[in-house]
Design a protein around this motif. Sequence first.
Motif, mmCIF file in Angstrom:
data_model
loop_
_atom_site.group_PDB
_atom_site.id
_atom_site.type_symbol
_atom_site.label_atom_id
_atom_site.label_comp_id
_atom_site.label_asym_id
_atom_site.label_seq_id
_atom_site.Cartn_x
_atom_site.Cartn_y
_atom_site.Cartn_z
ATOM 1 N N GLY A 154 41.984 38.520 31.511
ATOM 2 C CA GLY A 154 40.624 38.815 31.090
ATOM 3 C C GLY A 154 39.868 39.666 32.094
ATOM 4 O O GLY A 154 40.417 40.579 32.719
ATOM 5 N N PHE A 155 38.578 39.370 32.256
ATOM 6 C CA PHE A 155 37.737 40.069 33.233
ATOM 7 C C PHE A 155 37.823 39.360 34.576
ATOM 8 O O PHE A 155 37.681 38.140 34.649
ATOM 9 C CB PHE A 155 36.279 40.097 32.773
ATOM 10 N N LEU A 156 38.040 40.106 35.639
ATOM 11 C CA LEU A 156 38.013 39.551 36.981
ATOM 12 C C LEU A 156 36.566 39.264 37.384
ATOM 13 O O LEU A 156 35.629 39.818 36.802
ATOM 14 C CB LEU A 156 38.635 40.530 37.975
ATOM 15 N N PRO A 157 36.344 38.405 38.388
ATOM 16 C CA PRO A 157 34.972 38.175 38.870
ATOM 17 C C PRO A 157 34.296 39.478 39.282
ATOM 18 O O PRO A 157 34.938 40.395 39.790
ATOM 19 C CB PRO A 157 35.184 37.254 40.074
ATOM 20 N N GLN A 158 32.995 39.549 39.082
ATOM 21 C CA GLN A 158 32.263 40.788 39.366
ATOM 22 C C GLN A 158 32.093 41.039 40.860
ATOM 23 O O GLN A 158 32.154 42.180 41.306
ATOM 24 C CB GLN A 158 30.885 40.739 38.694
ATOM 25 N N LYS A 159 31.879 39.979 41.646
ATOM 26 C CA LYS A 159 31.638 40.155 43.079
ATOM 27 C C LYS A 159 32.953 40.336 43.833
ATOM 28 O O LYS A 159 33.982 39.776 43.461
ATOM 29 C CB LYS A 159 30.860 38.969 43.625
ATOM 30 N N GLY A 160 32.887 41.108 44.915
ATOM 31 C CA GLY A 160 34.089 41.504 45.636
ATOM 32 C C GLY A 160 34.932 40.362 46.165
ATOM 33 O O GLY A 160 36.152 40.333 45.974
ATOM 34 N N PRO A 174 55.325 36.673 38.408
ATOM 35 C CA PRO A 174 56.420 37.513 37.886
ATOM 36 C C PRO A 174 56.181 37.924 36.442
ATOM 37 O O PRO A 174 56.902 37.530 35.534
ATOM 38 C CB PRO A 174 57.636 36.587 38.026
ATOM 39 N N ALA A 175 55.157 38.739 36.239
ATOM 40 C CA ALA A 175 54.790 39.152 34.882
ATOM 41 C C ALA A 175 54.006 40.448 34.937
ATOM 42 O O ALA A 175 53.432 40.813 35.973
ATOM 43 C CB ALA A 175 53.948 38.070 34.210
ATOM 44 N N THR A 176 53.984 41.156 33.818
ATOM 45 C CA THR A 176 53.067 42.279 33.662
ATOM 46 C C THR A 176 51.664 41.712 33.476
ATOM 47 O O THR A 176 51.461 40.785 32.691
ATOM 48 C CB THR A 176 53.459 43.131 32.446
ATOM 49 N N LEU A 177 50.699 42.245 34.218
ATOM 50 C CA LEU A 177 49.324 41.754 34.174
ATOM 51 C C LEU A 177 48.475 42.644 33.281
ATOM 52 O O LEU A 177 48.602 43.877 33.309
ATOM 53 C CB LEU A 177 48.713 41.744 35.580
ATOM 54 N N VAL A 178 47.614 42.041 32.483
ATOM 55 C CA VAL A 178 46.671 42.789 31.655
ATOM 56 C C VAL A 178 45.260 42.296 31.970
ATOM 57 O O VAL A 178 44.994 41.091 31.942
ATOM 58 C CB VAL A 178 46.963 42.616 30.151
ATOM 59 N N LEU A 179 44.370 43.232 32.285
ATOM 60 C CA LEU A 179 42.993 42.910 32.652
ATOM 61 C C LEU A 179 42.034 43.762 31.835
ATOM 62 O O LEU A 179 42.352 44.905 31.485
ATOM 63 C CB LEU A 179 42.740 43.187 34.136
ATOM 64 N N GLY A 235 33.465 54.214 28.703
ATOM 65 C CA GLY A 235 34.105 53.523 27.587
ATOM 66 C C GLY A 235 34.784 52.230 27.987
ATOM 67 O O GLY A 235 34.698 51.764 29.120
ATOM 68 N N GLU A 236 35.485 51.641 27.021
ATOM 69 C CA GLU A 236 36.167 50.367 27.216
ATOM 70 C C GLU A 236 37.473 50.595 27.984
ATOM 71 O O GLU A 236 38.233 51.506 27.672
ATOM 72 C CB GLU A 236 36.463 49.714 25.866
ATOM 73 N N ILE A 237 37.741 49.725 28.970
ATOM 74 C CA ILE A 237 38.885 49.909 29.864
ATOM 75 C C ILE A 237 39.812 48.697 29.802
ATOM 76 O O ILE A 237 39.368 47.554 29.843
ATOM 77 C CB ILE A 237 38.428 50.091 31.331
ATOM 78 N N VAL A 238 41.124 48.974 29.702
ATOM 79 C CA VAL A 238 42.136 47.938 29.853
ATOM 80 C C VAL A 238 43.076 48.385 30.976
ATOM 81 O O VAL A 238 43.531 49.532 30.996
ATOM 82 C CB VAL A 238 42.946 47.713 28.560
ATOM 83 N N LEU A 239 43.338 47.486 31.920
ATOM 84 C CA LEU A 239 44.274 47.755 33.019
ATOM 85 C C LEU A 239 45.560 46.981 32.772
ATOM 86 O O LEU A 239 45.520 45.791 32.463
ATOM 87 C CB LEU A 239 43.671 47.335 34.357
ATOM 88 N N VAL A 240 46.682 47.661 32.905
ATOM 89 C CA VAL A 240 47.989 47.015 32.770
ATOM 90 C C VAL A 240 48.766 47.298 34.052
ATOM 91 O O VAL A 240 48.884 48.460 34.465
ATOM 92 C CB VAL A 240 48.764 47.546 31.549
#
Length: 314
Positions: A154-160, A174-179, A235-240
């Motif tokens: 999902g979404f990571l925390p906003q603060k650093g 041990p997996a592909t990560l989706v954020l 726009g909308e962003i997905v990180l893999v």
Amino acid sequence: MPDAPVRSFAVDARSFTAPALAPGLYIVATPIGHLGDMTLRALSTLAAADLIACEDTRVTRVLTERYGIRTPTIAYHEHNSGRQLPKLMAELVAGRSVALVSDAGTPLISDPGYRLVAEVTALGLPVIPIPGPSALLAALVVAGLPTDTVLFSGFLPQKGGPRRRRIETLAIVPATLVLYESPHRVAETLADLAAILGADRPAVVARELTKLYETVVRAPLGELAERFAGAPPKGEIVLVIGPPPERETSEADADQLLVAALATMPASAAAGDVARATGLDRRELYRRALELKGALQADDDDPDADGRDDGEGA
């Protein structure tokens, strides 16, 4: 008793009758951008439902007007769920059909719909999935990265600080990560991902999927961090992110994951998270988590734990 109204929807100026729905909660996926991605079953469900619960009625109205659907709508989102959830439950208990939609994609993926589903299932009422578009799956299938084992975070925390600690717990999964990430934070997130996961980890930035300006950028995390550092995307962003190189999880690795997890959760939950991520024994991890928690608390209570000598001669 008056006859039930005839419900219908329209596609390309052709009208179709929507068969009556059995009572229950219908989880309906809607387009993530391209309105043509609606399935016929989703259209029929929205048209036949007694009520549509949506994040933003204005967004859903664009979709329902496009397809000639006249079902009443009610706003249901994170900020009004306490007030609206009882109303929806009353409709369902009364034997009506309610369709739940999000602004885009499949409901319950990074939205508060799970609270409603939990309430409905607790009463033994039906919950019916109407599958369809999902930014998570759309990004995954175009990324060109392994799909046999995937972790969606999902979404990571906003603060650093919290964000980096969360990334540390993902480092050796041990997996592909989706954020998911917002465009104004994606540069900072990519920099943190490259620093913690490794600049060479293969990754993808998928933007505006299914929309006019859809872009998919594939490169190592270090290159992506540099590319987007001075030009935040719109726009909308997905990180893999591809999985880490295969290796056995050492005791030091497990301790690192446990310490990061203990910063935000109790020992039992931390052990469970790390066990799922690494395949290590949960009971042994729980024992070790208690040891680490005790050591961390001892450091916090020790006035000299920071390594300074505050006595004479300092």
